[in-house]
Design an enzyme around this catalytic site. Structure first.
Site, PDB file in Angstrom:
ATOM      1  N   GLY A  17       0.883  -1.238   0.019  1.00 17.29           N
ATOM      2  CA  GLY A  17      -0.174   0.028  -0.030  1.00 17.29           C
ATOM      3  C   GLY A  17       0.883   1.220   0.006  1.00 17.29           C
ATOM      4  O   GLY A  17       0.421   2.212   0.007  1.00 17.29           O
ATOM      5  N   CYS A  18       2.012   1.100   0.102  1.00 16.81           N
ATOM      6  CA  CYS A  18       2.885   2.183   0.094  1.00 16.81           C
ATOM      7  C   CYS A  18       3.426   2.422  -1.380  1.00 16.81           C
ATOM      8  O   CYS A  18       3.620   1.390  -1.921  1.00 16.81           O
ATOM      9  CB  CYS A  18       4.225   1.897   1.037  1.00 16.81           C
ATOM     10  SG  CYS A  18       3.801   2.114   2.797  1.00 16.81           S
ATOM     11  N   GLU A  19       3.251   3.624  -1.899  1.00 14.71           N
ATOM     12  CA  GLU A  19       4.098   4.084  -3.234  1.00 14.71           C
ATOM     13  C   GLU A  19       5.696   3.694  -3.162  1.00 14.71           C
ATOM     14  O   GLU A  19       5.943   3.108  -4.011  1.00 14.71           O
ATOM     15  CB  GLU A  19       4.051   5.462  -3.179  1.00 14.71           C
ATOM     16  CG  GLU A  19       4.492   6.027  -4.749  1.00 14.71           C
ATOM     17  CD  GLU A  19       3.936   7.540  -4.787  1.00 14.71           C
ATOM     18  OE1 GLU A  19       4.734   8.293  -4.699  1.00 14.71           O
ATOM     19  OE2 GLU A  19       2.899   7.796  -5.316  1.00 14.71           O
ATOM     20  N   SER A  20       6.284   4.041  -2.091  1.00 17.87           N
ATOM     21  CA  SER A  20       7.680   3.789  -1.896  1.00 17.87           C
ATOM     22  C   SER A  20       7.840   2.381  -1.428  1.00 17.87           C
ATOM     23  O   SER A  20       6.895   1.787  -0.773  1.00 17.87           O
ATOM     24  CB  SER A  20       8.428   4.838  -1.275  1.00 17.87           C
ATOM     25  OG  SER A  20       8.135   5.880  -1.778  1.00 17.87           O
TER      26      SER A  20
END
Length: 151
Positions: free
Chosen positions: A64-67
């Protein structure tokens, strides 16, 4: 036979945050504008230790994290401790803020943690992109999940 065990951090790495990290979080709260808050968040991220490469394992990644962000947990004497890292400096600083709010806390304290209120109090609501906000919520949910699963 090969050992496919996933490396786990030594329990000695799970400890309270340094005074330097705690003071950095206070500077973010006291900053007068978004540019100064952003700068302080970046500096906070630099103060957190980096995870060793062998701990940057896919199973520890927070989805769920872009990074890319990694999170490990250890419960010691009823308190929850986390190790976390990210490949993005701003995300690492935001992780630092989450750790300031949750490191060394009990399950019930973590269950009562409201990320929206916390970030509003820090003056960060509306400052982060929707994808950063989603990633931050994913990290907060992972921290809460660890705290409830170990009871």
């Amino acid at each position: 036979m090969t050992n496919n065990a996933i490396p786990q951090p030594a329990s000695s790495l799970f400890s309270p945050l340094s005074e330097d990290v705690l003071n950095s979080a206070k500077l973010i709260e006291q900053a007068n504008n978004w540019q100064e808050k952003y700068r302080q968040i970046m500096l906070l991220g630099k103060k957190l230790p980096n995870l060793a490469d062998e701990l940057r394992h896919e199973c520890a990644q927070v989805k769920g994290c872009e990074s890319q962000a990694w999170l490990y947990h250890c419960q010691i004497d009823g308190q929850h401790f986390y190790l976390a890292d990210s490949d993005a400096r701003i995300v690492k600083g935001l992780i630092g803020l989450l750790l300031v709010a949750t490191q060394g806390r009990t399950s019930s304290e973590i269950a009562q943690f409201d990320i929206a209120v916390y970030f509003e109090n820090l003056g960060l609501n509306g400052q982060l992109s929707p994808s950063r906000t989603n990633g931050l919520h994913a990290l907060a949910q992972a921290i809460a999940r660890y705290a409830t699963e170990t009871n």
